[in-house]
Structure formats: C-alpha cells, structure tokens
Design a protein around this motif. Sequence first.
Motif, PDB file in Angstrom:
ATOM      1  N   ARG A 124      35.715   0.969  34.195  1.00 44.41           N
ATOM      2  CA  ARG A 124      35.529   0.912  35.565  1.00 44.41           C
ATOM      3  C   ARG A 124      36.064  -0.367  36.059  1.00 44.41           C
ATOM      4  N   PRO A 155      36.770   4.875  40.264  1.00 39.92           N
ATOM      5  CA  PRO A 155      35.271   5.423  39.720  1.00 39.92           C
ATOM      6  C   PRO A 155      35.608   6.144  38.386  1.00 39.92           C
ATOM      7  N   VAL A 156      34.475   6.243  37.563  1.00 39.58           N
ATOM      8  CA  VAL A 156      34.473   6.823  36.269  1.00 39.58           C
ATOM      9  C   VAL A 156      33.745   7.992  36.097  1.00 39.58           C
ATOM     10  N   TRP A 177      30.538   6.917  38.116  1.00 43.81           N
ATOM     11  CA  TRP A 177      30.434   7.741  39.355  1.00 43.81           C
ATOM     12  C   TRP A 177      29.712   9.006  39.280  1.00 43.81           C
TER      13      TRP A 177
END
Length: 290
Positions: free
Chosen positions: A217, A223-224, A266
Amino acid sequence: MPITAPAPLPQALAAASAAGRTLVMGVVNVTPDSFSDGGRWDTTELAVAHGHQLLAQGADILDVGGQSTRPGADPVTGREESRRVLPVIEALAKAGAVVSVDTLRAETAAAAVAAGAQIINDVSGGLADPEMHRSVAAAGVVYICQHWRGDPATMDALTDYGAAGVVAGVEAELRERLSELDSVGVRPEQIVVDPGLGFAKTHAQSWQLLAATERLRSSLGRPVLIGASRKRFLAAATVPEAAADPLARDAATTATSALAAAAGAWAVRVHEVPANRDAVRTASLWKEHR
C-alpha cells in the motif's frame, strides 16, 4: 463493445474511509467450475438471490464473475461469459448494489459497465487483453489491477521471482502495469492494486505477500485489495484432514481478513460475508483503541 462516454467515478475508493474500516467484497460466481462453489449459483436467478443474501449479510461490494481462474480451469468464450454475468449485474445494480465485474476481457468489462457495474476487477492486470486499459480509461470506473503471470494452465510454473524475492518482484511488475495505465489516461484515483495471492505464487510466497500488505500500500501508493478467501495456501493453517476442502479454510480466511484490515487493506474479497464482516470491524476497533 466500446464505451463512448466516461461514467462518473464512483465513491468506491472513498467508501472505506467513510465506513472507517476495510470493505467487504462478496463473491458471486456465476460458474459451474469455480474452485470452492462452482455450480451453486450458476443461473441468473440463483446468482441474483445470492447477491441479495450477501448484501443482507453486510457485503459492501458484489464481485460478479463468469469464468473460473483457478489453476487448470478451462476457458470460456466471451459470449458465454457475458451471457452468465450481464443479467446478474444489471439486476443487482438496479437494486442499488455496488457491483464489480470479475473479467479478463475488455469487451465483457465494457458491457458490464453499461449494465451498471462500477468496478472492473481484472485478475490479469490488463495482460490478458491489450484493450482492457483503454476501456478502463474510457469508462472512468474503478479498476482493480491484479498481479498476474500466465493463465490458469501455466501460472503454477511461473513462481521464480529471482534473488530479490516475491514482494519486490510483485511491486516491480505492478509498477509496470501502473505505468501502462497512466500512458493511456487512466487516473491514479481509479486504481486499486491486488498482489494476486495464489496466482503464480507458491504457498510460502502468498503468505509473504499477505504479510506485506502495508508495504505494498505504501510503496505503490494505491489502495490494496486482498483476495485470500479459501485459497490453497490457507491449508497450512488448517488441520491436515481438512486441508483439501476449500470450505474448511473459512476460519483461516477470516483470520487473513482481520490481518489485512489491520494492515490497512482497502477491501477483502470473500466467499462468506458474516464472519469476515466481523473480522474487519474487529480490526477497525482494535486500530482505533490501541
């Protein structure tokens, strides 16, 4: 199917901040052969009902797919994929759900956006279809760019990441995808990255990438999404006699969701929503009070 007018960027990327927690993406497989639940919801009616059930259980996003990407899975035609997913997407979007389409094909992605999808989840990161990135730029929707090496028939043989190791290798290859997306006009705020747990990864490499969620990230600046649900590498966390059963990995999946949420993911992509919903909320409360 080309997209002629960009759709407004949805609030999906801001939703995690608004919710104060990692989001839960529920899987809706409209397939006969997905690795853990193929055939359970392979008609429009069953898939739509399952989507509504996941929403009632607390899913924030529904990820609708019509082609299995498990190792060794047989490919399907674009026509068949669209036949499976488009009516499901349209029905769920009309009901107010935030819908993601899980596809490798630009044509399917474009048709799904026209049917109401707000997110394109491409496990190939654009490598399976050279038109995908341009379709994402035209649509203006959120794009989940997964790390990918090879198709389901070849990916298990492509796990050598050299001396630098899997985390650095995945970072470098995802940066290449991000550069390609930038070159065709995809805005950074559209993009989520996914390290692709289980895709061209040994079990140990998948654990290493999960442990690197916060690093990814930070280093990639996006975002991941973490998709660990029921995958083979989780068998290491189960009793031996249950290791071969994907459903026996649900408890381990819940633990990975809590860990990913604590690391700032995320969203987590899961097959079973209630326990994972509680896991991300628990992680949020833990972070708030530590």
